[in-house]
Design a protein around this motif. Structure first.
Motif, PDB file in Angstrom:
ATOM      1  N   ARG A 124     -23.977  66.580  57.883  1.00 50.33           N
ATOM      2  CA  ARG A 124     -22.537  66.472  58.100  1.00 50.33           C
ATOM      3  C   ARG A 124     -21.823  66.002  56.842  1.00 50.33           C
ATOM      4  O   ARG A 124     -20.602  65.879  56.824  1.00 50.33           O
ATOM      5  CB  ARG A 124     -22.234  65.499  59.238  1.00 50.33           C
ATOM      6  N   GLY A 125     -22.579  65.721  55.797  1.00 51.26           N
ATOM      7  CA  GLY A 125     -21.979  65.187  54.581  1.00 51.26           C
ATOM      8  C   GLY A 125     -22.222  66.054  53.369  1.00 51.26           C
ATOM      9  O   GLY A 125     -22.403  67.266  53.469  1.00 51.26           O
ATOM     10  N   GLY A 126     -22.226  65.423  52.180  1.00 50.67           N
ATOM     11  CA  GLY A 126     -22.431  66.125  50.926  1.00 50.67           C
ATOM     12  C   GLY A 126     -23.899  66.363  50.652  1.00 50.67           C
ATOM     13  O   GLY A 126     -24.714  66.487  51.571  1.00 50.67           O
ATOM     14  N   LEU A 127     -24.266  66.416  49.364  1.00 46.23           N
ATOM     15  CA  LEU A 127     -25.644  66.668  48.990  1.00 46.23           C
ATOM     16  C   LEU A 127     -26.566  65.587  49.533  1.00 46.23           C
ATOM     17  O   LEU A 127     -26.264  64.390  49.466  1.00 46.23           O
ATOM     18  CB  LEU A 127     -25.785  66.730  47.470  1.00 46.23           C
ATOM     19  N   THR A 128     -27.705  66.010  50.059  1.00 42.48           N
ATOM     20  CA  THR A 128     -28.678  65.089  50.636  1.00 42.48           C
ATOM     21  C   THR A 128     -29.754  64.753  49.599  1.00 42.48           C
ATOM     22  O   THR A 128     -29.854  65.408  48.560  1.00 42.48           O
ATOM     23  CB  THR A 128     -29.347  65.729  51.860  1.00 42.48           C
ATOM     24  N   PRO A 129     -30.605  63.741  49.864  1.00 46.78           N
ATOM     25  CA  PRO A 129     -31.704  63.443  48.938  1.00 46.78           C
ATOM     26  C   PRO A 129     -32.614  64.637  48.687  1.00 46.78           C
ATOM     27  O   PRO A 129     -33.065  64.861  47.555  1.00 46.78           O
ATOM     28  CB  PRO A 129     -32.440  62.302  49.638  1.00 46.78           C
ATOM     29  N   THR A 130     -32.903  65.421  49.728  1.00 45.30           N
ATOM     30  CA  THR A 130     -33.748  66.596  49.545  1.00 45.30           C
ATOM     31  C   THR A 130     -33.069  67.603  48.618  1.00 45.30           C
ATOM     32  O   THR A 130     -33.713  68.196  47.743  1.00 45.30           O
ATOM     33  CB  THR A 130     -34.058  67.256  50.900  1.00 45.30           C
ATOM     34  N   GLU A 131     -31.772  67.802  48.788  1.00 51.88           N
ATOM     35  CA  GLU A 131     -31.063  68.749  47.930  1.00 51.88           C
ATOM     36  C   GLU A 131     -31.005  68.268  46.485  1.00 51.88           C
ATOM     37  O   GLU A 131     -31.120  69.082  45.549  1.00 51.88           O
ATOM     38  CB  GLU A 131     -29.655  68.978  48.468  1.00 51.88           C
ATOM     39  N   ARG A 132     -30.840  66.987  46.287  1.00 55.88           N
ATOM     40  CA  ARG A 132     -30.823  66.489  44.905  1.00 55.88           C
ATOM     41  C   ARG A 132     -32.163  66.741  44.235  1.00 55.88           C
ATOM     42  O   ARG A 132     -32.224  67.105  43.046  1.00 55.88           O
ATOM     43  CB  ARG A 132     -30.453  64.999  44.893  1.00 55.88           C
ATOM     44  N   ARG A 133     -33.244  66.574  44.989  1.00 49.37           N
ATOM     45  CA  ARG A 133     -34.558  66.873  44.410  1.00 49.37           C
ATOM     46  C   ARG A 133     -34.723  68.368  44.166  1.00 49.37           C
ATOM     47  O   ARG A 133     -35.308  68.777  43.146  1.00 49.37           O
ATOM     48  CB  ARG A 133     -35.663  66.343  45.331  1.00 49.37           C
ATOM     49  N   LEU A 134     -34.221  69.198  45.075  1.00 48.85           N
ATOM     50  CA  LEU A 134     -34.250  70.641  44.846  1.00 48.85           C
ATOM     51  C   LEU A 134     -33.516  70.999  43.557  1.00 48.85           C
ATOM     52  O   LEU A 134     -34.002  71.811  42.751  1.00 48.85           O
ATOM     53  CB  LEU A 134     -33.605  71.371  46.029  1.00 48.85           C
ATOM     54  N   HIS A 135     -32.357  70.400  43.341  1.00 48.12           N
ATOM     55  CA  HIS A 135     -31.585  70.681  42.135  1.00 48.12           C
ATOM     56  C   HIS A 135     -32.334  70.231  40.876  1.00 48.12           C
ATOM     57  O   HIS A 135     -32.284  70.903  39.841  1.00 48.12           O
ATOM     58  CB  HIS A 135     -30.223  69.994  42.214  1.00 48.12           C
ATOM     59  N   GLU A 136     -33.021  69.099  40.970  1.00 54.70           N
ATOM     60  CA  GLU A 136     -33.806  68.624  39.826  1.00 54.70           C
ATOM     61  C   GLU A 136     -34.854  69.645  39.402  1.00 54.70           C
ATOM     62  O   GLU A 136     -35.208  69.728  38.217  1.00 54.70           O
ATOM     63  CB  GLU A 136     -34.488  67.301  40.175  1.00 54.70           C
ATOM     64  N   HIS A 137     -35.353  70.421  40.357  1.00 59.52           N
ATOM     65  CA  HIS A 137     -36.378  71.431  40.070  1.00 59.52           C
ATOM     66  C   HIS A 137     -35.789  72.827  39.907  1.00 59.52           C
ATOM     67  O   HIS A 137     -36.519  73.821  39.950  1.00 59.52           O
ATOM     68  CB  HIS A 137     -37.435  71.415  41.171  1.00 59.52           C
ATOM     69  N   GLY A 138     -34.484  72.900  39.708  1.00 58.53           N
ATOM     70  CA  GLY A 138     -33.855  74.167  39.379  1.00 58.53           C
ATOM     71  C   GLY A 138     -33.548  75.070  40.543  1.00 58.53           C
ATOM     72  O   GLY A 138     -33.261  76.258  40.337  1.00 58.53           O
ATOM     73  N   ASN A 139     -33.576  74.546  41.754  1.00 54.81           N
ATOM     74  CA  ASN A 139     -33.285  75.367  42.941  1.00 54.81           C
ATOM     75  C   ASN A 139     -31.845  75.132  43.384  1.00 54.81           C
ATOM     76  O   ASN A 139     -31.406  73.985  43.520  1.00 54.81           O
ATOM     77  CB  ASN A 139     -34.242  75.012  44.085  1.00 54.81           C
ATOM     78  N   ARG A 140     -31.127  76.211  43.628  1.00 54.03           N
ATOM     79  CA  ARG A 140     -29.744  76.134  44.094  1.00 54.03           C
ATOM     80  C   ARG A 140     -29.625  76.864  45.436  1.00 54.03           C
ATOM     81  O   ARG A 140     -30.412  77.751  45.754  1.00 54.03           O
ATOM     82  CB  ARG A 140     -28.795  76.764  43.072  1.00 54.03           C
ATOM     83  N   ALA A 141     -28.621  76.492  46.201  1.00 50.80           N
ATOM     84  CA  ALA A 141     -28.397  77.120  47.496  1.00 50.80           C
ATOM     85  C   ALA A 141     -28.138  78.615  47.316  1.00 50.80           C
ATOM     86  O   ALA A 141     -27.561  79.049  46.307  1.00 50.80           O
ATOM     87  CB  ALA A 141     -27.219  76.456  48.198  1.00 50.80           C
ATOM     88  N   VAL A 142     -28.584  79.388  48.301  1.00 50.46           N
ATOM     89  CA  VAL A 142     -28.420  80.845  48.262  1.00 50.46           C
ATOM     90  C   VAL A 142     -27.675  81.304  49.496  1.00 50.46           C
ATOM     91  O   VAL A 142     -27.658  80.628  50.533  1.00 50.46           O
ATOM     92  CB  VAL A 142     -29.788  81.569  48.180  1.00 50.46           C
ATOM     93  N   GLY A 143     -27.039  82.469  49.384  1.00 53.83           N
ATOM     94  CA  GLY A 143     -26.442  83.102  50.538  1.00 53.83           C
ATOM     95  C   GLY A 143     -27.507  83.925  51.248  1.00 53.83           C
ATOM     96  O   GLY A 143     -28.005  84.911  50.697  1.00 53.83           O
ATOM     97  N   PHE A 144     -27.895  83.505  52.441  1.00 53.33           N
ATOM     98  CA  PHE A 144     -28.972  84.199  53.138  1.00 53.33           C
ATOM     99  C   PHE A 144     -28.827  83.987  54.638  1.00 53.33           C
ATOM    100  O   PHE A 144     -28.569  82.880  55.097  1.00 53.33           O
ATOM    101  CB  PHE A 144     -30.336  83.681  52.684  1.00 53.33           C
ATOM    102  N   SER A 145     -28.993  85.046  55.389  1.00 56.98           N
ATOM    103  CA  SER A 145     -29.041  85.015  56.851  1.00 56.98           C
ATOM    104  C   SER A 145     -30.278  85.781  57.272  1.00 56.98           C
ATOM    105  O   SER A 145     -30.445  86.948  56.878  1.00 56.98           O
ATOM    106  CB  SER A 145     -27.775  85.670  57.437  1.00 56.98           C
ATOM    107  N   LYS A 146     -31.143  85.161  58.057  1.00 53.01           N
ATOM    108  CA  LYS A 146     -32.338  85.881  58.507  1.00 53.01           C
ATOM    109  C   LYS A 146     -31.942  87.150  59.255  1.00 53.01           C
ATOM    110  O   LYS A 146     -32.488  88.224  59.005  1.00 53.01           O
ATOM    111  CB  LYS A 146     -33.202  84.966  59.390  1.00 53.01           C
ATOM    112  N   TYR A 147     -30.988  87.026  60.171  1.00 51.78           N
ATOM    113  CA  TYR A 147     -30.560  88.200  60.935  1.00 51.78           C
ATOM    114  C   TYR A 147     -29.911  89.237  60.023  1.00 51.78           C
ATOM    115  O   TYR A 147     -30.251  90.421  60.064  1.00 51.78           O
ATOM    116  CB  TYR A 147     -29.590  87.778  62.032  1.00 51.78           C
ATOM    117  N   GLY A 148     -28.986  88.800  59.185  1.00 57.27           N
ATOM    118  CA  GLY A 148     -28.279  89.733  58.328  1.00 57.27           C
ATOM    119  C   GLY A 148     -29.202  90.441  57.356  1.00 57.27           C
ATOM    120  O   GLY A 148     -29.109  91.664  57.159  1.00 57.27           O
ATOM    121  N   ALA A 149     -30.116  89.698  56.740  1.00 53.82           N
ATOM    122  CA  ALA A 149     -31.017  90.298  55.760  1.00 53.82           C
ATOM    123  C   ALA A 149     -31.992  91.264  56.422  1.00 53.82           C
ATOM    124  O   ALA A 149     -32.262  92.351  55.888  1.00 53.82           O
ATOM    125  CB  ALA A 149     -31.773  89.199  55.015  1.00 53.82           C
ATOM    126  N   VAL A 150     -32.541  90.876  57.567  1.00 57.50           N
ATOM    127  CA  VAL A 150     -33.487  91.751  58.271  1.00 57.50           C
ATOM    128  C   VAL A 150     -32.797  93.036  58.704  1.00 57.50           C
ATOM    129  O   VAL A 150     -33.326  94.146  58.532  1.00 57.50           O
ATOM    130  CB  VAL A 150     -34.102  91.013  59.478  1.00 57.50           C
TER     131      VAL A 150
END
Length: 263
Positions: A202-228
């Motif tokens: 319900r808020g901003g960046l979480t601890p997991t997301e900050r660690r993801l960013h540290e390793h070069g991972n950014r959020a993506v636009g993806f829908s399982k239903y839409g992509a399939v």
């Protein structure tokens, strides 16, 4: 030991009641990340001080199957593809390992906020019943949209999921692997070396997301239903999911005998 098993080893098992009490997050912001499975142990290293993992009868990874219902012209798919301000999805979600199912309407509104409304369900997955017809009409109508005249099964997604929950309730992270999508007699699979993480908060960046960013991972636009659906239906354009689809989905092919959601 698999990377996912190693990633979960340091997390306290949490029963479903505790998960729901701490972080049900049925109204939330959700951001998605495509992550190498080999990164998972590093991503969750030390997380045991702040997070636990959903466990039922000793199991921490569960099989999910979602049957999506759409209009004959795939109206809910196109609303999502175009980024319509108010849009919804209807699906029957089966928790395969526990033998339970729910009928769910997922409402996506302004500012990326998602609401999910669900009911226990034991009817057919491929069509509306009188009970679910009323449910869709009430939920979608209350949301400010005109309910569709017809909804029928348009695609099925099967995958495995584990759920990591912050003790504070600030974030709920699902890790999906082994995604297979089905439509008609064809299927498409996610690469086995990738996992789809969905960070619900319900808020901003979480601890997991900050660690993801540290390793070069950014959020993506993806829908399982839409992509399939875009991968399996000739002539459909995935648009906003094309980049992620190229990254994570293999080449579509025919369903083998004995395979698939109706085998």
């Amino acid at each position: 030991m698999s990377p996912l098993t190693a990633a979960l080893d340091g997390l306290r098992p949490m029963p479903l009641a505790e998960v729901d009490a701490r972080a049900a997050l049925l109204s939330r912001t959700c951001r998605k990340y495509l992550v190498p499975v080999d990164l998972l142990p590093t991503l969750f290293a030390g997380a045991g001080e702040r997070s636990g993992v959903l466990a039922i009868d000793g199991r921490r990874v569960f099989r999910y199957s979602s049957t999506y219902l759409d209009t004959p012209d795939l109206g809910t798919f196109h609303d999502h593809r175009r980024g319509r301000r108010l849009r919804f999805k209807a699906r029957v979600r089966a928790y395969v390992d526990t033998g339970t199912r729910v009928f769910e309407v997922k409402l996506e509104g302004p500012r990326g906020v998602t609401d999910k409304v669900r009911m226990a369900y034991d009817g057919p997955a491929d069509r509306l019943t009188p009970r679910t017809r009323v449910f869709v009409d009430d939920v979608v109508g209350a949301y400010g949209m005109d309910p569709p005249d017809r909804l029928a099964a348009s695609a099925v997604t099967d995958y495995r999921r584990c759920t990591v929950v912050a003790f504070s309730g600030a974030e709920r992270v699902t890790v999906d692997t082994g995604l297979v999508g089905y439509r008609g007699g064809r299927c498409v699979r996610m690469r086995p070396d990738l996992a789809l993480l969905e960070v619900k908060t319900r808020g901003g960046l979480t601890p997991t997301e900050r660690r993801l960013h540290e390793h070069g991972n950014r959020a993506v636009g993806f829908s399982k239903y839409g992509a399939v659906l875009a991968a399996l239906e000739p002539g459909l354009r995935g648009h906003r999911w094309h980049r992620a689809m190229r990254t994570c989905l293999g080449t579509p092919g025919a369903i083998r005998p004995g395979e698939g959601p109706w085998a």
